[in-house]
Design a protein around this motif. Structure first.
Motif, PDB file in Angstrom:
ATOM      1  N   SER A  75     -14.274  -7.089  20.260  1.00  0.00           N
ATOM      2  CA  SER A  75     -14.300  -7.241  18.865  1.00  0.00           C
ATOM      3  C   SER A  75     -14.774  -8.491  18.179  1.00  0.00           C
ATOM      4  N   GLY A  76     -15.369  -9.154  19.041  1.00  0.00           N
ATOM      5  CA  GLY A  76     -15.925 -10.712  18.670  1.00  0.00           C
ATOM      6  C   GLY A  76     -15.080 -11.622  18.366  1.00  0.00           C
ATOM      7  N   LEU A  77     -13.718 -11.490  18.526  1.00  0.00           N
ATOM      8  CA  LEU A  77     -12.770 -12.521  18.242  1.00  0.00           C
ATOM      9  C   LEU A  77     -12.884 -13.480  19.329  1.00  0.00           C
ATOM     10  N   VAL A  78     -13.419 -13.564  20.393  1.00  0.00           N
ATOM     11  CA  VAL A  78     -13.520 -14.572  21.384  1.00  0.00           C
ATOM     12  C   VAL A  78     -14.872 -14.900  21.328  1.00  0.00           C
ATOM     13  N   PRO A  79     -15.275 -16.306  21.062  1.00  0.00           N
ATOM     14  CA  PRO A  79     -16.535 -16.932  21.180  1.00  0.00           C
ATOM     15  C   PRO A  79     -17.342 -16.236  22.522  1.00  0.00           C
ATOM     16  N   TYR A  80     -18.545 -16.078  22.532  1.00  0.00           N
ATOM     17  CA  TYR A  80     -19.190 -15.716  23.794  1.00  0.00           C
ATOM     18  C   TYR A  80     -19.096 -16.554  24.712  1.00  0.00           C
ATOM     19  N   ALA A  81     -19.096 -17.754  24.959  1.00  0.00           N
ATOM     20  CA  ALA A  81     -19.049 -18.732  25.826  1.00  0.00           C
ATOM     21  C   ALA A  81     -17.650 -18.639  26.480  1.00  0.00           C
ATOM     22  N   ALA A  82     -16.718 -18.607  25.873  1.00  0.00           N
ATOM     23  CA  ALA A  82     -15.428 -18.529  26.058  1.00  0.00           C
ATOM     24  C   ALA A  82     -15.102 -17.170  27.277  1.00  0.00           C
ATOM     25  N   SER A  83     -15.954 -16.227  26.742  1.00  0.00           N
ATOM     26  CA  SER A  83     -15.767 -14.942  27.556  1.00  0.00           C
ATOM     27  C   SER A  83     -16.842 -14.556  29.028  1.00  0.00           C
ATOM     28  N   GLN A  84     -17.391 -15.907  29.170  1.00  0.00           N
ATOM     29  CA  GLN A  84     -18.238 -16.001  30.407  1.00  0.00           C
ATOM     30  C   GLN A  84     -17.514 -16.677  31.558  1.00  0.00           C
ATOM     31  N   PRO A  85     -17.828 -16.190  32.831  1.00  0.00           N
ATOM     32  CA  PRO A  85     -17.257 -16.764  33.959  1.00  0.00           C
ATOM     33  C   PRO A  85     -17.692 -18.485  34.199  1.00  0.00           C
ATOM     34  N   VAL A  86     -16.903 -19.176  34.564  1.00  0.00           N
ATOM     35  CA  VAL A  86     -17.347 -20.458  34.950  1.00  0.00           C
ATOM     36  C   VAL A  86     -17.559 -20.748  36.416  1.00  0.00           C
ATOM     37  N   SER A  87     -18.877 -21.197  36.784  1.00  0.00           N
ATOM     38  CA  SER A  87     -19.250 -21.246  38.068  1.00  0.00           C
ATOM     39  C   SER A  87     -18.264 -22.577  38.740  1.00  0.00           C
ATOM     40  N   GLY A  88     -18.050 -22.201  40.241  1.00  0.00           N
ATOM     41  CA  GLY A  88     -17.296 -23.102  40.767  1.00  0.00           C
ATOM     42  C   GLY A  88     -15.722 -22.897  40.857  1.00  0.00           C
ATOM     43  N   LEU A  89     -15.391 -22.032  40.174  1.00  0.00           N
ATOM     44  CA  LEU A  89     -13.920 -21.522  40.097  1.00  0.00           C
ATOM     45  C   LEU A  89     -13.666 -20.271  40.965  1.00  0.00           C
ATOM     46  N   PRO A  90     -12.605 -20.228  41.648  1.00  0.00           N
ATOM     47  CA  PRO A  90     -12.418 -19.102  42.625  1.00  0.00           C
ATOM     48  C   PRO A  90     -12.365 -17.681  41.780  1.00  0.00           C
ATOM     49  N   ASP A  91     -12.674 -16.539  42.603  1.00  0.00           N
ATOM     50  CA  ASP A  91     -12.690 -15.349  41.747  1.00  0.00           C
ATOM     51  C   ASP A  91     -11.111 -14.970  41.799  1.00  0.00           C
ATOM     52  N   SER A  92     -10.702 -13.747  41.052  1.00  0.00           N
ATOM     53  CA  SER A  92      -9.630 -13.420  41.040  1.00  0.00           C
ATOM     54  C   SER A  92      -8.871 -12.787  42.387  1.00  0.00           C
ATOM     55  N   SER A  93      -9.663 -12.398  43.038  1.00  0.00           N
ATOM     56  CA  SER A  93      -9.239 -11.867  44.427  1.00  0.00           C
ATOM     57  C   SER A  93      -8.703 -13.124  45.112  1.00  0.00           C
TER      58      SER A  93
END
Length: 96
Positions: A75-93
């Motif tokens: 819906s565009g309520l979250v800024p684009y940058a905030a919805s992108q993965p951050v490199s260097g963090l572990p994935d959800s698995s």
């Protein structure tokens, strides 16, 4: 009590309690919405929708589960940058 909101729709109730860890997965009910097209149980972590008419993604009687965070992003309520993965963090698995 909020848990009684689940009793308004047998199909939604079945899906909700069909999840063994319903409290951890959905959280507690927070609101109920109903019209001619859909019945919706909003919970702390998701929304369960039982469709009363055929829609492109579900047939009459189908219960779909919606992630509130995904709706906010779409819906565009979250800024684009905030919805992108951050490199260097572990994935959800790695959280299992």
């Amino acid at each position: 009590p909020r848990i009684q909101l689940i009793d308004r729709d047998p199909g939604i109730r079945e899906v909700f309690f069909g999840e063994p860890d319903w409290g951890g997965y959905f959280g507690l009910p927070t609101a109920w919405f109903d019209n001619d097209v859909v019945s919706v149980l909003r919970t702390e972590r998701a929304a369960l929708q039982r469709w009363k008419v055929d829609v492109p993604w579900a047939q009459v009687g189908t219960v779909t589960i919606v992630n509130g965070g995904s709706i906010a992003v779409a819906s565009g309520l979250v800024p684009y940058a905030a919805s992108q993965p951050v490199s260097g963090l572990p994935d959800s698995s790695s959280y299992e």
